[in-house]
Design a protein around this motif. Structure first.
Motif, short mmCIF file in Angstrom:
data_model
loop_
_atom_site.label_atom_id
_atom_site.label_comp_id
_atom_site.label_asym_id
_atom_site.label_seq_id
_atom_site.Cartn_x
_atom_site.Cartn_y
_atom_site.Cartn_z
N TYR A 29 0.84 -1.20 0.00
CA TYR A 29 0.00 0.00 0.00
C TYR A 29 0.88 1.25 0.00
N TYR A 40 0.37 5.26 1.21
CA TYR A 40 -0.45 6.27 1.87
C TYR A 40 0.29 7.61 1.86
N GLN A 62 0.33 11.18 4.33
CA GLN A 62 -0.10 11.69 5.63
C GLN A 62 0.04 13.20 5.62
N LEU A 73 -4.25 9.45 7.48
CA LEU A 73 -3.64 8.67 6.39
C LEU A 73 -4.67 8.46 5.29
N PHE A 82 3.95 7.07 3.12
CA PHE A 82 4.23 5.82 3.80
C PHE A 82 3.86 4.64 2.91
N GLY A 127 -3.02 -6.83 10.47
CA GLY A 127 -2.61 -5.43 10.43
C GLY A 127 -1.52 -5.21 9.40
N TYR A 128 -1.07 -4.00 9.33
CA TYR A 128 -0.06 -3.60 8.36
C TYR A 128 1.29 -3.38 9.03
N PHE A 130 4.47 -0.86 8.49
CA PHE A 130 4.75 0.39 7.79
C PHE A 130 6.25 0.65 7.67
N GLY A 131 6.62 1.31 6.58
CA GLY A 131 7.96 1.86 6.46
C GLY A 131 8.08 3.13 7.27
N SER A 132 9.27 3.71 7.29
CA SER A 132 9.53 4.89 8.12
C SER A 132 9.16 6.19 7.42
#
Lengths: 114, 114
Positions: free
Chosen positions: A33, A35, A37, A43, A90, A102-103, A105-107
């Motif tokens: 995915y 996103y 922000q 998000l 993200f 759940g997911y 996430f990258g930083s």
């Protein structure tokens, strides 16, 4: 460490320039995915890929394109950057049944378009 | 349309006091509910989830959340707040379907005052 890796971490573009945000995961996840922000907006989903070889639009796809290069990599391209695309981006990944787990996430990539 | 609402942009709590971060949802069918936390300049980290079973869910760092179906709420709680709990908290929801996408609230900034 296993997880989601995003590059670059920071980028400044001039209006009209193009760039590609890279994302790779090493957890053998099927779904990925992108996103963005923004303050007060939370998000918002730009594009997603439920599995290798498929991509679909999310809530705010205009001005973006994506490529699911293989199972590990999912890139986001801005063809002609606009100031409205200044945001933190993200990437996330999940198992096929992502809502069970759940997911991850990258930083994030902080993009500024001037 | 499915949505997640976090009615408070910011919550201030004194260290050692109990904290609550509110979340309500509007989804069709039985919801899958999540809380994520975001520390400065970091990606989102999974805290806890509700899928089925006990309405009180325990998660990471001493957090818990209570699922209330009649009030369509999933409030995040902690009995005794720490300064290190200061962060941005996101509630999220999903319903099992082909894509299994998760919908995020706009986030609540939690400030724990020393």
């Amino acid at each position: 460490n296993a997880g989601v890796t995003q590059t670059p971490k920071f980028q400044v573009l001039k209006t009209g320039q193009s760039m590609t945000l890279q994302c790779a995961q090493d957890m053998n996840h099927n779904s990925m995915y992108w996103y963005r922000q923004d303050p007060g907006m939370g998000l918002r989903l730009i594009y997603y890929s439920a599995s290798e070889g498929t991509t679909d639009k999310g809530e705010v796809p205009n001005g973006y394109n994506v490529s699911r290069l293989n199972k590990r990599e999912f890139s986001l391209r801005l063809e002609s950057a606009a100031p409205s695309q200044t945001s933190v981006y993200f990437c996330a990944s999940s198992e096929l049944q992502g809502i069970n787990y759940g997911y991850t996430f990258g930083s994030g990539t902080r993009l500024t378009v001037v | 349309a499915q949505s997640v609402a976090q009615p408070e942009d910011q919550v201030n709590v004194a260290e050692g006091n109990p904290l609550t971060v509110k979340c309500t949802y509007s989804v069709s069918g039985n919801p899958y509910l999540f809380w994520y936390v975001q520390y400065p300049n970091r990606g989102l980290q999974f805290l806890l989830k509700y899928i089925t079973g006990d309405n009180l869910v325990k998660g990471s760092y001493g957090f818990e959340a209570e699922f209330n179906k009649s009030q369509t709420s999933f409030h995040l709680k902690k009995p005794s707040a720490l300064v290190s709990d200061s962060a941005l908290y996101f509630c999220a929801a999903a319903v099992r379907n082909r894509d299994d996408k998760i919908i995020f609230g706009k986030g609540t900034r939690l400030h724990i005052l020393p």
